[in-house]
Design a protein around this motif. Structure first.
Motif, PDB file in Angstrom:
ATOM      1  N   UNK A 180      43.019  43.188  36.851  1.00  0.00           N
ATOM      2  CA  UNK A 180      42.113  42.233  37.501  1.00  0.00           C
ATOM      3  C   UNK A 180      40.771  42.902  37.789  1.00  0.00           C
ATOM      4  N   UNK A 181      40.850  44.105  38.334  1.00  0.00           N
ATOM      5  CA  UNK A 181      39.644  44.908  38.540  1.00  0.00           C
ATOM      6  C   UNK A 181      40.050  46.381  38.701  1.00  0.00           C
ATOM      7  N   UNK A 182      39.137  47.287  38.316  1.00  0.00           N
ATOM      8  CA  UNK A 182      37.795  47.069  37.751  1.00  0.00           C
ATOM      9  C   UNK A 182      37.880  46.618  36.291  1.00  0.00           C
ATOM     10  N   UNK A 183      36.959  45.766  35.920  1.00  0.00           N
ATOM     11  CA  UNK A 183      36.985  45.170  34.585  1.00  0.00           C
ATOM     12  C   UNK A 183      36.695  46.172  33.476  1.00  0.00           C
ATOM     13  N   UNK A 184      36.036  47.282  33.806  1.00  0.00           N
ATOM     14  CA  UNK A 184      35.735  48.245  32.743  1.00  0.00           C
ATOM     15  C   UNK A 184      37.008  48.890  32.184  1.00  0.00           C
ATOM     16  N   UNK A 185      38.065  48.993  33.011  1.00  0.00           N
ATOM     17  CA  UNK A 185      39.345  49.492  32.479  1.00  0.00           C
ATOM     18  C   UNK A 185      39.970  48.443  31.579  1.00  0.00           C
ATOM     19  N   UNK A 186      39.867  47.178  31.985  1.00  0.00           N
ATOM     20  CA  UNK A 186      40.364  46.085  31.144  1.00  0.00           C
ATOM     21  C   UNK A 186      39.648  46.074  29.798  1.00  0.00           C
TER      22      UNK A 186
END
Length: 307
Positions: free
Chosen positions: A284-290
Motif C-alpha cells: 500500500x505504501x511506500x509506493x516506490x517499493x510497489x
C-alpha cells in the motif's frame, strides 16, 4: 579430516553422556582411553564442553547436581525432545548422527511421532570453527579469520563476532569489522578462525537490530521505515499464525483480509516476501517499493515472452 572430526564428536558425546550418568572423569584416564594427550582432554572440558554445567573437583570432572539431563518424565518434556530430534534430522550430516545418539540416550526410545521439514543447511563440517566462534562471542573476544565470498580473493578479516544466526535455513556470522560496520558473513565461507586476546564491548543497538530483523537483508547504517501491506483472505491467516518480527496489524476486514505494517531498514527485507505470496499480498505504501516489484514482474514476463 572427516575421520578425525568423527573421532572428536564421538569422544565429546561419550564424555558428556558419562558425566550425565553421574560419573566422575579423570583427564588422564580419558587421555589413555582415547589415545590422546592430557592437553587435548583438558581442552575438551575447558573449550568444547564449557557451555555445559560441569566442574572439576579433586582432579576429576563432574556434572553439577540438579543440572543433569534426566530421562523425560512428562509429556511436555517428551514432546520437546521429539521436536529437537526432528530439527536435527533436517540439518542432517554428522550433526544429526551425534544429536540422535545423544537424544536416544536421554529419550530411551526409537519411535518419534513428530515430523518437521525445516530445510536447514548442514554445517557439521564447521564444528571446530563454530566452537571457536562461540567462545569468542561469549567472551567478547576479537577474532581473525579467512573469508572467501567468491567476489574477491580470500582475505583475512579482523572482526568482533556478535551472533551466529540462521535466516531461511542458511547460517551466517554477524560481526563488526574494523570500521564498526555490521558484516554478515556466510558461515560456510569462514575458515581459519583465530580467537585473539583482545576484547570488545558490543552495542545494545546491534542486539535490537538483530531482534527486529526479518531476514539477512537488514542494514545497520539505514534508518528504519514502515511498509504498509494488504493481505487478501487467502493468505491473511498465515500472517496471523506466524507474524513477521516487526509486524503490527492495523485493520482486519469482514471478508477475512487484513492490513498490517512492518518496520524494515532495506527494501529487500520485504520484496522477496511480497514476491513469494503474489498475487495475494500488495504494498500500500511506500509506493516506490510497489513500483520496484511491478518493474521486476514486467522484466520476468518480458523474458518469458522473448523465449
Amino acid at each position: 579430516m572427516d575421520h578425525e572430526y568423527d573421532k572428536i564428536l564421538t569422544r565429546l558425546t561419550r564424555t558428556l553422556s558419562r558425566l550425565n550418568s553421574g560419573e566422575a572423569l579423570s583427564v588422564k584416564e580419558l587421555a589413555d582411553e582415547y589415545n590422546v594427550s592430557t592437553k587435548t582432554i583438558q581442552r575438551d572440558f575447558n573449550e568444547k564442553l564449557c557451555s555445559f554445567p560441569i566442574y572439576q573437583e579433586k582432579k576429576k570432572w563432574k556434572m553439577q547436581k540438579g543440572f543433569r539431563v534426566e530421562k523425560t518424565k512428562t509429556v511436555q518434556e517428551q514432546l520437546v525432545l521429539d521436536i529437537m530430534e526432528k530439527m536435527a534430522e533436517d540439518i542432517g550430516g554428522n550433526f544429526y548422527t551425534t544429536a540422535h545418539s545423544l537424544l536416544s540416550k536421554i529419550k530411551n526410545e526409537e519411535f518419534n511421532p513428530i515430523y518437521t521439514k525445516l530445510n536447514i543447511e548442514d554445517i557439521s563440517d564447521k564444528f571446530n570453527e563454530i566452537q571457536k566462534l562461540e567462545q569468542a562471542i561469549n567472551n567478547k573476544q576479537i577474532i581473525t579469520c579467512i573469508y572467501d565470498d567468491e567476489k574477491e580473493p580470500p582475505r583475512r578479516e579482523c572482526l568482533k563476532p556478535l551472533k551466529i544466526v540462521n535466516y531461511e535455513g542458511f547460517w551466517y556470522l554477524v560481526a563488526l569489522d574494523e570500521d564498526e560496520y555490521v558484516r554478515k558473513l556466510y558461515l560456510k565461507k569462514v575458515s581459519n578462525v583465530i580467537v585473539t586476546r583482545d576484547s570488545f564491548s558490543p552495542s545494545t543497538k546491534i542486539e535490537t537490530l538483530l531482534e527486529n530483523s526479518i531476514n539477512i537483508w537488514f542494514q545497520s547504517d539505514r534508518e528504519p521505515f514502515d511498509v504498509t501491506i494488504y493481505a487478501d483472505a487467502k493468505v491473511a491467516k498465515y500472517f496471523n499464525r506466524k507474524p513477521l518480527s516487526t509486524q503490527r496489524i492495523i485493520s482486519t476486514h469482514s471478508d477475512g483480509s487484513l492490513e498490517f505494517v512492518v518496520t524494515i531498514t532495506y527494501e529487500m527485507e520485504i520484496i522477496p516476501i511480497i514476491q513469494y505470496w503474489l498475487p495475494h499480498l500488495r504494498i500500500i505504501e511506500p509506493l516506490w517499493i510497489d513500483d520496484i516489484i511491478k518493474q521486476e514482474l514486467k522484466l520476468y514476463i518480458k523474458g518469458n515472452n522473448d523465449d
